[in-house]
Design a protein around this motif. Structure first.
Motif, PDB file in Angstrom:
ATOM      1  N   GLY A  45       0.819  -1.202   0.000  1.00 51.15           N
ATOM      2  CA  GLY A  45       0.000   0.000   0.000  1.00 51.15           C
ATOM      3  C   GLY A  45       0.854   1.254   0.000  1.00 51.15           C
ATOM      4  N   GLU A  46       0.229   2.374  -0.317  1.00 53.25           N
ATOM      5  CA  GLU A  46       0.946   3.631  -0.410  1.00 53.25           C
ATOM      6  C   GLU A  46       1.502   4.047   0.950  1.00 53.25           C
ATOM      7  N   PRO A  47       2.759   4.489   0.986  1.00 57.98           N
ATOM      8  CA  PRO A  47       3.326   4.997   2.239  1.00 57.98           C
ATOM      9  C   PRO A  47       2.712   6.349   2.597  1.00 57.98           C
ATOM     10  N   ARG A  48       2.621   6.617   3.920  1.00 57.56           N
ATOM     11  CA  ARG A  48       2.010   7.859   4.383  1.00 57.56           C
ATOM     12  C   ARG A  48       2.922   8.639   5.322  1.00 57.56           C
ATOM     13  N   PHE A  49       4.157   8.219   5.452  1.00 55.41           N
ATOM     14  CA  PHE A  49       5.111   8.913   6.325  1.00 55.41           C
ATOM     15  C   PHE A  49       5.987   9.846   5.491  1.00 55.41           C
ATOM     16  N   ASN A  50       6.676   9.286   4.508  1.00 55.11           N
ATOM     17  CA  ASN A  50       7.399  10.054   3.484  1.00 55.11           C
ATOM     18  C   ASN A  50       8.339  11.101   4.088  1.00 55.11           C
ATOM     19  N   TRP A  51       9.274  10.609   4.871  1.00 54.09           N
ATOM     20  CA  TRP A  51      10.252  11.461   5.560  1.00 54.09           C
ATOM     21  C   TRP A  51      11.351  11.864   4.593  1.00 54.09           C
ATOM     22  N   SER A  52      11.796  13.124   4.683  1.00 55.39           N
ATOM     23  CA  SER A  52      12.820  13.598   3.744  1.00 55.39           C
ATOM     24  C   SER A  52      14.053  14.191   4.418  1.00 55.39           C
ATOM     25  N   ASP A  53      14.005  14.434   5.723  1.00 53.82           N
ATOM     26  CA  ASP A  53      15.125  15.044   6.446  1.00 53.82           C
ATOM     27  C   ASP A  53      16.147  13.969   6.804  1.00 53.82           C
ATOM     28  N   GLY A  80       7.869   4.889   7.797  1.00 50.03           N
ATOM     29  CA  GLY A  80       7.973   5.268   9.199  1.00 50.03           C
ATOM     30  C   GLY A  80       7.968   4.068  10.129  1.00 50.03           C
ATOM     31  N   SER A  81       7.550   4.296  11.374  1.00 44.81           N
ATOM     32  CA  SER A  81       7.497   3.225  12.377  1.00 44.81           C
ATOM     33  C   SER A  81       6.150   2.524  12.267  1.00 44.81           C
ATOM     34  N   ILE A  82       6.187   1.282  11.792  1.00 44.64           N
ATOM     35  CA  ILE A  82       4.948   0.572  11.467  1.00 44.64           C
ATOM     36  C   ILE A  82       4.993  -0.875  11.940  1.00 44.64           C
ATOM     37  N   GLU A  83       3.811  -1.478  11.954  1.00 43.17           N
ATOM     38  CA  GLU A  83       3.664  -2.911  12.163  1.00 43.17           C
ATOM     39  C   GLU A  83       3.038  -3.489  10.895  1.00 43.17           C
ATOM     40  N   ILE A  84       3.722  -4.455  10.289  1.00 43.58           N
ATOM     41  CA  ILE A  84       3.244  -5.068   9.052  1.00 43.58           C
ATOM     42  C   ILE A  84       2.591  -6.402   9.380  1.00 43.58           C
ATOM     43  N   ASN A  85       1.366  -6.574   8.921  1.00 45.90           N
ATOM     44  CA  ASN A  85       0.638  -7.833   9.100  1.00 45.90           C
ATOM     45  C   ASN A  85       0.499  -8.245  10.570  1.00 45.90           C
ATOM     46  N   ARG A  86       0.506  -7.260  11.463  1.00 49.30           N
ATOM     47  CA  ARG A  86       0.458  -7.546  12.900  1.00 49.30           C
ATOM     48  C   ARG A  86       1.560  -8.520  13.313  1.00 49.30           C
ATOM     49  N   GLN A  87       2.682  -8.455  12.590  1.00 51.92           N
ATOM     50  CA  GLN A  87       3.786  -9.381  12.863  1.00 51.92           C
ATOM     51  C   GLN A  87       5.145  -8.707  12.869  1.00 51.92           C
ATOM     52  N   LEU A  88       5.468  -7.955  11.812  1.00 59.70           N
ATOM     53  CA  LEU A  88       6.814  -7.415  11.622  1.00 59.70           C
ATOM     54  C   LEU A  88       6.846  -5.932  11.970  1.00 59.70           C
ATOM     55  N   TYR A  89       7.799  -5.558  12.834  1.00 59.44           N
ATOM     56  CA  TYR A  89       7.974  -4.160  13.222  1.00 59.44           C
ATOM     57  C   TYR A  89       9.116  -3.525  12.431  1.00 59.44           C
ATOM     58  N   VAL A 201      -0.842  -5.800   4.953  1.00 55.05           N
ATOM     59  CA  VAL A 201      -1.382  -4.545   5.479  1.00 55.05           C
ATOM     60  C   VAL A 201      -0.373  -3.976   6.465  1.00 55.05           C
ATOM     61  N   TYR A 202      -0.477  -2.692   6.720  1.00 54.07           N
ATOM     62  CA  TYR A 202       0.370  -2.091   7.745  1.00 54.07           C
ATOM     63  C   TYR A 202      -0.407  -1.020   8.481  1.00 54.07           C
ATOM     64  N   GLU A 203       0.072  -0.698   9.668  1.00 54.88           N
ATOM     65  CA  GLU A 203      -0.489   0.407  10.436  1.00 54.88           C
ATOM     66  C   GLU A 203       0.626   1.062  11.228  1.00 54.88           C
ATOM     67  N   PHE A 204       0.460   2.358  11.504  1.00 51.94           N
ATOM     68  CA  PHE A 204       1.451   3.051  12.317  1.00 51.94           C
ATOM     69  C   PHE A 204       1.425   2.499  13.736  1.00 51.94           C
ATOM     70  N   LEU A 205       2.590   2.454  14.357  1.00 57.27           N
ATOM     71  CA  LEU A 205       2.657   2.004  15.732  1.00 57.27           C
ATOM     72  C   LEU A 205       1.988   3.029  16.653  1.00 57.27           C
ATOM     73  N   PRO A 206       1.455   2.596  17.775  1.00 57.88           N
ATOM     74  CA  PRO A 206       0.747   3.518  18.674  1.00 57.88           C
ATOM     75  C   PRO A 206       1.609   4.718  19.084  1.00 57.88           C
ATOM     76  N   SER A 207       0.956   5.858  19.182  1.00 56.13           N
ATOM     77  CA  SER A 207       1.593   7.102  19.615  1.00 56.13           C
ATOM     78  C   SER A 207       2.669   7.574  18.655  1.00 56.13           C
ATOM     79  N   THR A 208       2.615   7.146  17.412  1.00 51.61           N
ATOM     80  CA  THR A 208       3.550   7.611  16.400  1.00 51.61           C
ATOM     81  C   THR A 208       2.936   8.812  15.701  1.00 51.61           C
ATOM     82  N   THR A 209       3.695   9.885  15.630  1.00 57.36           N
ATOM     83  CA  THR A 209       3.246  11.072  14.911  1.00 57.36           C
ATOM     84  C   THR A 209       3.691  10.964  13.467  1.00 57.36           C
TER      85      THR A 209
END
Length: 211
Positions: A45-53, A80-89, A201-209
């Motif tokens: 899926g499309e990334p939503r963090f897209n850090w450039s610094d 960014g900081s994510i959990e993939i498939n509720r398995q891989l950090y 699937v992926y989701e951002f880890l809790p409390s990640t900005t």
């Protein structure tokens, strides 16, 4: 050894599993796909963090004495900081994140330098040629390492350690190749088939900005 061909061409690679107690070494062949970020994005899926610094990477690399491979940085900067498939950090080094790569690496280096843990790896952890740098972990107990190239012309490789056993597996793959194989449901010590029945699937880890 891996045979690297044109981008996108499937070839054979070998991965070696060693039981540290018995010394038994086994080698398996898999399919290798030279991965690109668009190939990973097509599955994850499309990334939503897209850090450039680059500053957090520069600071962490100076602290560790390592220059992370470009493909690893590109993936982590994108997601960014994510959990993939509720398995891989996967973790990013940005300082404002609760779950940061630098914090994890510091803790893992300390853990894997303990005498009773070091015996479960093929090489010491650290930033010297041939040593292992911990970069990812899993809810199922595996630890993922980047193997520092022995020479500037050598390729980066991936080692996965099964935390609940003395076994480890060396993959003649870059991190992006290993991650792509995982996302495709192939057995790369971690296997997503039971965790992503409808696809990765992926989701951002809790409390990640994220931005």
């Amino acid at each position: 050894m891996a045979t690297y061909g044109p981008r996108g061409v499937e070839e054979a690679f070998t991965c070696t599993t060693v039981n540290s107690k018995t010394g038994i070494r086994s080698t398996r062949q898999k399919d290798l796909v030279v991965a690109t970020l668009p190939e990973i994005t097509a599955l994850l899926g499309e990334p939503r963090f897209n850090w450039s610094d680059p500053a957090p990477w520069i600071e962490l690399e100076q602290e560790l004495g390592i220059e992370f491979p470009a493909d690893f940085r590109e993936i982590v900067d994108a997601y960014g900081s994510i959990e993939i498939n509720r398995q891989l950090y996967l973790k990013h080094p940005a300082g404002h994140l609760l779950h940061s790569l630098g914090e994890d690496i510091r803790g893992d280096l300390e853990l894997w330098r303990e005498e009773d843990m070091a015996e479960f790896l093929p090489s010491p952890v650290g930033a010297n040629p041939g040593e292992l740098m911990p970069v990812a972990s899993a809810t199922t107990g595996e630890a993922v390492f980047l193997c520092i190239p022995d020479t500037p012309s050598s390729s980066w490789r991936v080692v996965v350690q099964e935390f609940d056993s003395p076994a480890w597996t060396l993959y003649e793959m870059t991190f992006s190749e290993w991650l792509l194989a995982y996302l495709k449901g192939r057995d790369v010590t971690l296997c997503s088939r039971n965790f992503a029945l409808d696809g990765p699937v992926y989701e951002f880890l809790p409390s990640t900005t994220h931005r």
